[in-house]
Each structure stands twice: as structure tokens, then as C-alpha cells.
Design a protein around this motif. Sequence first.
Motif, PDB file in Angstrom:
ATOM      1  N   ILE A 514       0.840  -1.204   0.000  1.00 35.28           N
ATOM      2  CA  ILE A 514       0.000   0.000   0.000  1.00 35.28           C
ATOM      3  C   ILE A 514       0.871   1.249   0.000  1.00 35.28           C
ATOM      4  CG2 ILE A 514      -1.697   1.299   1.342  1.00 35.28           C
ATOM      5  CD1 ILE A 514      -2.848  -1.349   2.292  1.00 35.28           C
ATOM      6  N   GLY A 515       1.909   1.248   0.837  1.00 34.64           N
ATOM      7  CA  GLY A 515       2.816   2.393   0.846  1.00 34.64           C
ATOM      8  C   GLY A 515       3.530   2.582  -0.474  1.00 34.64           C
ATOM      9  N   LEU A 516       3.885   1.479  -1.141  1.00 35.47           N
ATOM     10  CA  LEU A 516       4.551   1.582  -2.442  1.00 35.47           C
ATOM     11  C   LEU A 516       3.640   2.221  -3.480  1.00 35.47           C
ATOM     12  CD1 LEU A 516       6.897   0.932  -4.371  1.00 35.47           C
ATOM     13  CD2 LEU A 516       5.898  -1.344  -4.666  1.00 35.47           C
ATOM     14  N   ILE A 517       2.369   1.792  -3.524  1.00 35.74           N
ATOM     15  CA  ILE A 517       1.435   2.352  -4.501  1.00 35.74           C
ATOM     16  C   ILE A 517       1.187   3.825  -4.222  1.00 35.74           C
ATOM     17  CG2 ILE A 517      -0.904   2.186  -5.397  1.00 35.74           C
ATOM     18  CD1 ILE A 517      -0.824  -0.813  -4.778  1.00 35.74           C
ATOM     19  N   LEU A 518       0.983   4.182  -2.965  1.00 27.66           N
ATOM     20  CA  LEU A 518       0.782   5.594  -2.627  1.00 27.66           C
ATOM     21  C   LEU A 518       2.031   6.414  -2.937  1.00 27.66           C
ATOM     22  CD1 LEU A 518      -1.152   5.322   0.750  1.00 27.66           C
ATOM     23  CD2 LEU A 518      -2.066   6.003  -1.470  1.00 27.66           C
ATOM     24  N   GLY A 519       3.212   5.851  -2.680  1.00 31.47           N
ATOM     25  CA  GLY A 519       4.442   6.582  -2.972  1.00 31.47           C
ATOM     26  C   GLY A 519       4.610   6.872  -4.457  1.00 31.47           C
ATOM     27  N   LEU A 520       4.245   5.904  -5.293  1.00 37.47           N
ATOM     28  CA  LEU A 520       4.331   6.146  -6.736  1.00 37.47           C
ATOM     29  C   LEU A 520       3.407   7.270  -7.172  1.00 37.47           C
ATOM     30  CD1 LEU A 520       4.483   2.472  -8.058  1.00 37.47           C
ATOM     31  CD2 LEU A 520       6.355   4.104  -7.874  1.00 37.47           C
ATOM     32  N   HIS A 521       2.235   7.362  -6.549  1.00 41.46           N
ATOM     33  CA  HIS A 521       1.318   8.448  -6.902  1.00 41.46           C
ATOM     34  C   HIS A 521       1.813   9.789  -6.374  1.00 41.46           C
ATOM     35  CE1 HIS A 521      -1.400   5.173  -7.977  1.00 41.46           C
ATOM     36  NE2 HIS A 521      -2.150   6.075  -8.593  1.00 41.46           N
ATOM     37  N   ILE A 522       2.447   9.787  -5.222  1.00 37.67           N
ATOM     38  CA  ILE A 522       2.994  11.043  -4.701  1.00 37.67           C
ATOM     39  C   ILE A 522       4.129  11.530  -5.600  1.00 37.67           C
ATOM     40  CG2 ILE A 522       4.251  12.068  -2.773  1.00 37.67           C
ATOM     41  CD1 ILE A 522       2.637  10.256  -0.920  1.00 37.67           C
ATOM     42  N   VAL A 523       4.978  10.600  -6.060  1.00 32.71           N
ATOM     43  CA  VAL A 523       6.020  10.986  -7.005  1.00 32.71           C
ATOM     44  C   VAL A 523       5.411  11.481  -8.309  1.00 32.71           C
ATOM     45  CG1 VAL A 523       7.958  10.102  -8.364  1.00 32.71           C
ATOM     46  CG2 VAL A 523       7.711   9.442  -5.981  1.00 32.71           C
ATOM     47  N   GLY A 524       4.297  10.870  -8.722  1.00 37.40           N
ATOM     48  CA  GLY A 524       3.635  11.308  -9.952  1.00 37.40           C
ATOM     49  C   GLY A 524       3.114  12.724  -9.890  1.00 37.40           C
ATOM     50  N   LEU A 525       2.858  13.228  -8.686  1.00 38.18           N
ATOM     51  CA  LEU A 525       2.399  14.617  -8.562  1.00 38.18           C
ATOM     52  C   LEU A 525       3.450  15.612  -9.023  1.00 38.18           C
ATOM     53  CD1 LEU A 525       0.623  14.456  -5.082  1.00 38.18           C
ATOM     54  CD2 LEU A 525      -0.471  14.563  -7.319  1.00 38.18           C
ATOM     55  N   PHE A 526       4.730  15.212  -9.018  1.00 33.50           N
ATOM     56  CA  PHE A 526       5.807  16.122  -9.384  1.00 33.50           C
ATOM     57  C   PHE A 526       6.425  15.768 -10.735  1.00 33.50           C
ATOM     58  CE2 PHE A 526       5.616  15.718  -4.773  1.00 33.50           C
ATOM     59  CZ  PHE A 526       5.453  17.051  -4.392  1.00 33.50           C
ATOM     60  N   SER A 527       5.859  14.806 -11.460  1.00 33.76           N
ATOM     61  CA  SER A 527       6.409  14.407 -12.751  1.00 33.76           C
ATOM     62  C   SER A 527       5.807  15.251 -13.869  1.00 33.76           C
ATOM     63  CB  SER A 527       6.137  12.920 -13.007  1.00 33.76           C
ATOM     64  OG  SER A 527       4.753  12.693 -13.147  1.00 33.76           O
ATOM     65  N   LYS A 528       6.410  15.142 -15.062  1.00 35.11           N
ATOM     66  CA  LYS A 528       5.929  15.906 -16.206  1.00 35.11           C
ATOM     67  C   LYS A 528       4.621  15.361 -16.756  1.00 35.11           C
ATOM     68  CE  LYS A 528      10.595  17.266 -17.638  1.00 35.11           C
ATOM     69  NZ  LYS A 528      11.592  17.243 -18.741  1.00 35.11           N
ATOM     70  N   LYS A 529       4.297  14.086 -16.472  1.00 35.76           N
ATOM     71  CA  LYS A 529       3.091  13.468 -17.009  1.00 35.76           C
ATOM     72  C   LYS A 529       1.909  13.571 -16.048  1.00 35.76           C
ATOM     73  CE  LYS A 529       5.576  10.087 -19.832  1.00 35.76           C
ATOM     74  NZ  LYS A 529       5.726   8.655 -20.153  1.00 35.76           N
ATOM     75  N   ARG A 530       2.020  14.430 -15.032  1.00 30.82           N
ATOM     76  CA  ARG A 530       0.933  14.515 -14.061  1.00 30.82           C
ATOM     77  C   ARG A 530      -0.338  15.073 -14.684  1.00 30.82           C
ATOM     78  NH1 ARG A 530       4.545  18.613 -13.025  1.00 30.82           N
ATOM     79  NH2 ARG A 530       3.736  20.751 -13.024  1.00 30.82           N
ATOM     80  N   HIS A 531      -0.212  15.873 -15.765  1.00 29.90           N
ATOM     81  CA  HIS A 531      -1.399  16.449 -16.385  1.00 29.90           C
ATOM     82  C   HIS A 531      -2.153  15.425 -17.235  1.00 29.90           C
ATOM     83  CE1 HIS A 531      -0.244  20.416 -15.005  1.00 29.90           C
ATOM     84  NE2 HIS A 531       0.945  20.284 -15.576  1.00 29.90           N
ATOM     85  N   SER A 532      -1.484  14.349 -17.641  1.00 34.03           N
ATOM     86  CA  SER A 532      -2.140  13.340 -18.460  1.00 34.03           C
ATOM     87  C   SER A 532      -2.660  12.164 -17.642  1.00 34.03           C
ATOM     88  CB  SER A 532      -1.165  12.823 -19.525  1.00 34.03           C
ATOM     89  OG  SER A 532      -0.032  12.232 -18.919  1.00 34.03           O
ATOM     90  N   THR A 533      -2.409  12.134 -16.333  1.00 40.18           N
ATOM     91  CA  THR A 533      -2.855  11.053 -15.466  1.00 40.18           C
ATOM     92  C   THR A 533      -3.825  11.610 -14.437  1.00 40.18           C
ATOM     93  OG1 THR A 533      -0.713   9.962 -15.741  1.00 40.18           O
ATOM     94  CG2 THR A 533      -2.108   9.201 -13.932  1.00 40.18           C
ATOM     95  N   ASP A 534      -4.948  10.932 -14.288  1.00 43.94           N
ATOM     96  CA  ASP A 534      -5.979  11.371 -13.343  1.00 43.94           C
ATOM     97  C   ASP A 534      -5.625  10.862 -11.948  1.00 43.94           C
ATOM     98  OD1 ASP A 534      -8.192  12.383 -12.177  1.00 43.94           O
ATOM     99  OD2 ASP A 534      -9.645  11.243 -13.341  1.00 43.94           O
ATOM    100  N   LEU A 535      -4.685  11.519 -11.309  1.00 42.02           N
ATOM    101  CA  LEU A 535      -4.232  11.085  -9.989  1.00 42.02           C
ATOM    102  C   LEU A 535      -5.312  11.261  -8.935  1.00 42.02           C
ATOM    103  CD1 LEU A 535      -0.605  12.554 -10.020  1.00 42.02           C
ATOM    104  CD2 LEU A 535      -1.320  10.215 -10.481  1.00 42.02           C
ATOM    105  N   ALA A 536      -6.174  12.258  -9.096  1.00 42.66           N
ATOM    106  CA  ALA A 536      -7.230  12.482  -8.101  1.00 42.66           C
ATOM    107  C   ALA A 536      -8.170  11.288  -8.028  1.00 42.66           C
ATOM    108  CB  ALA A 536      -7.998  13.758  -8.446  1.00 42.66           C
TER     109      ALA A 536
END
Length: 590
Positions: A514-536
Motif C-alpha cells: 500500500i505504501g509503495l502504490i501511494l508513494g508512486l502516486h505522490i512521485v507522480g504529482l511532481f512528474s511531467k506526465k501529471r497532467h495526463s494522469t488522473d491522480l485524483a
Amino acid sequence: MSCLPVVALPSSFQIGLRAIFRASEKRFVAGACAARHISTTNRSKQSITETCFQISSRGLLGPFASPFRTSRDCRSRSLLLPHIPIRTISARFRTLTHYIELPDSYEDAQGLPFRKEDLTEREVHRIFGPHLSARHGNQLLRIIHGRRVAGTLDDPSLHPNTALFSSADKLKALEYLRQHIPVDEVINAGLRAEDELVALEAKEQLGIEDGAQLEGTSSQDLLLEPQEEQSQAPTGRLPKKPRSDSPYGEGAFDRLRAENIAKREAEERRLEEEQKKREEEEAKGNIGTLQTQQAKPKAISPLRKKYMERATSDMEAPPEMKSWERLVPAFAMAVLVCALSAVFAITYTPPRRSQRLLPDIPPAAATVMGLIAANVCVWAMWKVPPLWSTLNKYFLVIAATPRPVQLICAVFSHHNFAHLAMNMVPLWFFGTRLHDEIGRGNFLALYAGCGVVGFAASLANLVLRRGLEYTTQGASAAVYGVTIAFFWMHRYDEFKIFDYPPDPLSGPQGLAFIGLILGLHIVGLFSKKRHSTDLASHIAGMLAGAVGMDLIARRMDDVARLRAEKLKTMGALDKIVERKDRSPATSSSP
């Protein structure tokens, strides 16, 4: 080989070592390095210089050295021989690689040293072949390395200094140096071009004729004797502008600032060239690409174009609506779906085997296969142009014109096959396992609730923060919810992947995944592809999965407890009935 150079040893001892390490040259050089240490231990009042170096961006120590070995490798190899106390002094050689570090005494004919000691005859033959001696090979390498640092690789006026060497040898030397000594040749050439421009401006100001030579002179020489002609070989040097205004000379910060300025200017020039190419492509009609091979965009059939126009909205701007007017109907739909899912989970009764549609397939596989089939069908519908208008209205969550039913239909909608496969594979892997543990009613309720809650959060994010021009779709929120629910149910259990780590080691717990999956999403908030992924929607779906799984687990525990109490009560009643049946017989006995 990380130990260089090999110093001549006592003849008999050297011959013996060569016989031992003849099978591998790497082993021979390692043994020679160790032998050198042994042979020099008897020398008194002399310091033995360590000949093992590490390749870095500032220097190189051997033509065949491995970039991952340090001086520790030589010491570890020497352990193969008898342990003799050795006192060594670590030595480092720094190769010049930056233009701003070029010494004023630099001459193209002499070049720059590229390593501490010259290559041996054997090493030169490996690079160039037997036709070139060690002296000429090292001279050519020094000249080429100097030109890389001075930014004069493409200067035709310097060819007389290397006229004795063939073009093939020059290419071999350049390839060897590029492989072993990293130098930013583009930045160095740019800095030299700036100095050449300054020199030309100085010539114009001082009235020097075009035939005069500036190479090998300083700025003060130009001011004192501007018209003095020089008749010497090309040196590859230019008068340099003052490096620093400080009376203490140039420091490390001045060099770093000059490097950063050169990098920024090179990046600006690259962007300008790309902009010019893009404008040329747009002028040719090939918009949106830098490739000139395709002169015209791909033609669209008239029928396909008609359906595209029919499916495209004719609104020039989103309708004027307040944020709550867009969000309240969607939130009401999400609450309604969650409530109906809970009722379905409570009232659902699994059918008998004879009443099932696929009796030979396990219930978990049948349920997940049904969900996958529904997603594949909707994906196939996107390939049919007449259905585009309906799909755009109901199978996309549109922030500008939201409809409550979009929250449900968009869970089954994928516009391309890659997105579909990325969601269906984990759904099969984790969905079947979770279904076996909680049952079909709870699983379907959890899947629907996570998908709807995820899109409700995504719609709120689009309306309140990102903008009304975005749309979203996909089963990611539902799949992430199912995955997190599975690991939350087993949050304290240990998992092993393909029996790794092996026994007796214990694997990571469910909380770690669970921590690994959440960590990947937190890193995704600062990546260049964050606008193309519906992280919310992903994060909201995971949260809904954890909460829903907790509620399902509590209800399952309550049901199991009530069933156990019922069975216990039924067992007590059976004992009472049995005692009543036996009482007349016992009373009539003598």
C-alpha cells in the motif's frame, strides 16, 4: 584493467608472473601491480606511488580500465599473494576537460596530456595498429585531446600539425578519447566561438588587416603592437578576455558561472533552431511535427469526418454555471450508487450451481471475466464512428458539461487498448483473489463504489482547480480500489513473489505494498506526465477501497459471530430435547 602503468620488474620475477597470468591480460596486470608492491617493499626511504586510479569526468588512467573499479580492486587482488606490509601514497591525475581551464601556454602542436603517463607500445598498437609507434600515437592523442578542449576539432587551419597522420588514425584517436575522457565538445566550441568574435571585434577596433594573425598573442600585445605580423605555425590559441574582475584572479565560482552561462546559451540556440524548423513545417502544412518526410496530414474519409463533426460540440465556450451546479448532481449520484451498492451487498444471495449461467467456471473467474468483457465491449464501441456522439456524452466525465450518469459509464470506458490492458490485468490478478474471500455481492459493490467515488473526486478536482477543458475516463479508480482493498484485508500478512525472499526470510506485509502504490502516486504529482494522469481519481478510489474493505470485514465478522451464536444455541436446544426424551425411560427403571 584498473592498474596502470606496469613498471618493469626484476627479469626472473617478471617472467614467472607472465607465465602464471598468461591466460588473461587482466589477471596479468593485476599480478604485475601486486608484484610491483612486493618488489618495492625492500626499498628504504622511498615512497611507493599507487598506480591505480578511478575514471571520472576529470581524468582517465588507462586505455582499458573499467569505469567501476577503484584502487580497492588492486588491493583486493594483491590478497592472492603473501601479505606484506606496504605503505602507499594515493596519487591522482586530473585531465583538463573545460575550455576555460585551457592554459595560456597551450599549443596545438603539443596538445594536452590526456593521462598521467604515456601509453605503452602495446597499448598504442591496440588502438591504431602496428604501423604507428608509441611516441607518435601519444602525440596524436595529445593533439586531438587538446583540440577537443580548445574547441578546434573542425578548424581547417590546424591540419598542418597533424599532416603526418592519416584520417583513419585521427578518427581512432578521437573515438578512443571520447570513450574514455568525457568532454563537452559543443560547449567548448561555443566558448571558443565567443572568443573569436571578441578577437574579430578587437581587430576591427585596432584596424588590423585581415591577413594579420592573432593566435599566440595576448590582449596587451594587440594594444601595444597591433600591426606586428607573426610568422609561426598555427597554435590554436586566441587572445582571451579577462576571466574575472576580482584582483585575486579567477575562482571556482567564476568557472562554474561561465559553464552555466555557456550551457544556457547553447540551450537557447537549440530552442531557436527548433522553433524555426517548426515554423517551416507549419508553412508547409505539416503542423505539429518536425519531420519533413510527411508533407500533408493523413486524409480522413468523408464518412468518418461526418461522424467526427456530429460527435463534436458546437459550443465555443463552456456554459455559464457555478461550481456547485456542476458538482452537486454528480455527488448525489455518487451517494446513490454507494447506497445501492451497500443494499446489494447485504441482500445478495449467491445462486445454486445449477442456476448459474456458467456452472463449470468458478464464481470469482466468472464475475471478473464479465467485468473485463464489459470493458472490452465499450472499447470496441469507440472504434465505431456512428457511436461517437453517444459515447462522448455519457462515457466520458466532462468537466464543462457533467452528467450524473457519466460517473457510472466512464468506469467501463477506455479510449485505447494500452489503457484497457493496464487496468484489466491487475483487475484479473487481484479481483479474483478478493472475490474468493468476500463473495460476489461485496466485490461488485466495492468495485462500483470505488469507481464512482474516484470520478466524483476527479470531477471536483477538474472543476475547482485544473480547468473545464479536461475530460477523464477509465476503470483505474475501481481497479486501484480493489487492489488496495485486497492488501488492506491482508495488511499484516506477509507476501512472497515467486517464493522470494526464500525461507527463512519473511516477505513484505500488505502495508508495504500500500505504501509503495501511494508513494508512486505522490512521485507522480511532481512528474511531467501529471497532467495526463488522473491522480485524483486514483487516490480517491484507493481511499474508498480501504474504507469499503474495512466495512465489509466488520460486517463479515458480525455475520460469522451471529452464525456461531446461532449454532451454539441450536446445540444447547438439541441437548435439552434429548434430555426430555430420555427422562421417562430413566424414571421407569428399577
